[in-house]
Design a protein around this motif. Structure first.
Motif, PDB file in Angstrom:
ATOM      1  N   UNK A 267      -1.126 -11.779  -7.810  1.00 14.26           N
ATOM      2  CA  UNK A 267      -0.419 -10.506  -7.684  1.00 14.26           C
ATOM      3  C   UNK A 267       0.222 -10.367  -6.306  1.00 14.26           C
ATOM      4  N   UNK A 268      -0.503 -10.781  -5.268  1.00 17.09           N
ATOM      5  CA  UNK A 268       0.026 -10.679  -3.902  1.00 17.09           C
ATOM      6  C   UNK A 268       1.263 -11.557  -3.717  1.00 17.09           C
ATOM      7  N   UNK A 269       1.319 -12.701  -4.397  1.00 12.93           N
ATOM      8  CA  UNK A 269       2.481 -13.569  -4.282  1.00 12.93           C
ATOM      9  C   UNK A 269       3.684 -12.938  -4.992  1.00 12.93           C
ATOM     10  N   UNK A 270       3.447 -12.310  -6.130  1.00 11.03           N
ATOM     11  CA  UNK A 270       4.535 -11.618  -6.820  1.00 11.03           C
ATOM     12  C   UNK A 270       5.087 -10.485  -5.961  1.00 11.03           C
ATOM     13  N   UNK A 271       4.195  -9.760  -5.297  1.00 11.85           N
ATOM     14  CA  UNK A 271       4.621  -8.660  -4.416  1.00 11.85           C
ATOM     15  C   UNK A 271       5.444  -9.187  -3.247  1.00 11.85           C
ATOM     16  N   UNK A 272       4.972 -10.285  -2.639  1.00  8.97           N
ATOM     17  CA  UNK A 272       5.698 -10.877  -1.508  1.00  8.97           C
ATOM     18  C   UNK A 272       7.055 -11.400  -1.955  1.00  8.97           C
ATOM     19  N   UNK A 273       7.093 -12.063  -3.110  1.00 13.03           N
ATOM     20  CA  UNK A 273       8.351 -12.588  -3.632  1.00 13.03           C
ATOM     21  C   UNK A 273       9.336 -11.455  -3.896  1.00 13.03           C
TER      22      UNK A 273
END
Length: 323
Positions: free
Chosen positions: A95-101
């Motif tokens: 989820x954190x990677x999707x948010x950063x992306x």
């Protein structure tokens, strides 16, 4: 969830919250394309070992799936060739990677006049069960993700990619491989596997798993030295060399005599006739190079002709040839 997948999620959660420039090291220069500006943060979060963006795959505004979005660099590059709402689907479990992306894509929109964030649709999901409809994708890609999986999970991931691709769709992959023996102590280390260091298969095993998934044509587009696992740093008695490989697998019908795998071999006929025809669909014009798949190269070797030269694999293939 398997232990190594738990560790993988944790590693990339931290890499999303705080960019880790040394986590991976791409062996392919970043594409320089007209009017394409890649935000610095995307470059810092480029957690791949090669490139999966090849312009000849990306004609006619294809529907693209990218699994393991990272900082969004390759998602942005794919959008360059598919400038339509939802033209690129990015899938990630973290989820954190999707948010950063998502945040990085907003920055890309500011730096690129042509780019609209709606060109990219981000979805939470896993490569083992893709949130994507069957036969809906023209080009699917992953960069240094499948190397993390065990063989059992890799089989599932490849089957999922095959499922979502349209007939004659393309799966583009970049992963580390090794021809050295990987000690069990390293292969079973969940953190080293998550870091794309100890899950590497040999090239033969890697390509076999791709063709076992049903892909009838496989192109090896690049192979470059990537990392060293040295006895002084890792639990190994011998030095282990990892290579970075870039491969394209095409969802075309499986030939009756097995898949066509191109590893960069070339055949040249230099006999007395104008051309050589093997009566199996391969015509060699006199002294003209022809890229051939490994299967055809082997057939020419079996013929034993003194007027046909067949090169060794260069591990560089960029289209054309016998099939």
């Amino acid at each position: 969830m398997n232990n190594y997948l738990d560790t993988t999620v944790d590693v990339y959660k931290q890499a999303a919250l705080k960019p880790d420039v040394g986590l991976c090291c791409t062996t392919t220069p970043i594409w320089q394309l007209p009017e394409l500006q890649i935000p610095k943060i995307m470059q810092e979060m480029n957690y791949g070992c090669g490139s999966t963006v090849h312009p000849r795959d990306l004609v006619n505004s294809p529907k693209v799936l990218y699994v393991g979005v990272g900082g969004g660099m390759e998602v942005l590059q794919f959008a360059y060739f598919s400038r339509q709402k939802g033209g690129v689907i990015g899938v990630d479990l973290v989820e954190e990677m999707l948010t950063a992306c998502d945040k990085n894509l907003l920055q890309a929109e500011k730096e690129n006049a042509w780019f609209q964030k709606e060109f990219v649709e981000l979805r939470r999901g896993t490569a083992l069960d893709l949130p994507v409809e069957e036969s809906s994708i023209d080009v699917a890609a992953q960069n240094c993700l499948f190397n993390i999986f065990t063989k059992e999970d890799l089989k599932l991931a490849l089957a999922e990619m095959y499922r979502v691709l349209k007939p004659f769709g393309r799966l583009v992959l970049s992963d580390p491989i090794t021809e050295n023996r990987m000690p069990d102590s390293l292969r079973n280390d969940s953190r080293l596997r998550a870091l794309c260091l100890s899950g590497s298969l040999s090239m033969k095993e890697y390509l076999q798993m791709i063709t076992d998934a049903g892909f009838g044509t496989v192109e090896v587009r690049a192979k470059r030295p990537y990392r060293i696992l040295a006895p002084s740093q890792f639990d190994t008695e011998e030095m282990i060399l990892l290579d970075s490989i870039e491969v394209c697998a095409i969802k075309d019908p499986m030939p009756a005599d097995g898949p066509c795998i191109f590893t960069g071999k070339t055949a040249i006929y230099f006999g007395e006739e104008e051309y050589f025809d093997d009566q199996k669909g391969h015509v060699l014009m006199n002294n003209q190079p022809l890229a051939v798949c490994d299967k055809t190269a082997n057939a020419f070797h079996i013929l034993g002709r003194k007027d046909i030269y067949v090169s060794e694999s260069t591990y560089f293939y960029d289209g054309g040839g016998c099939c």
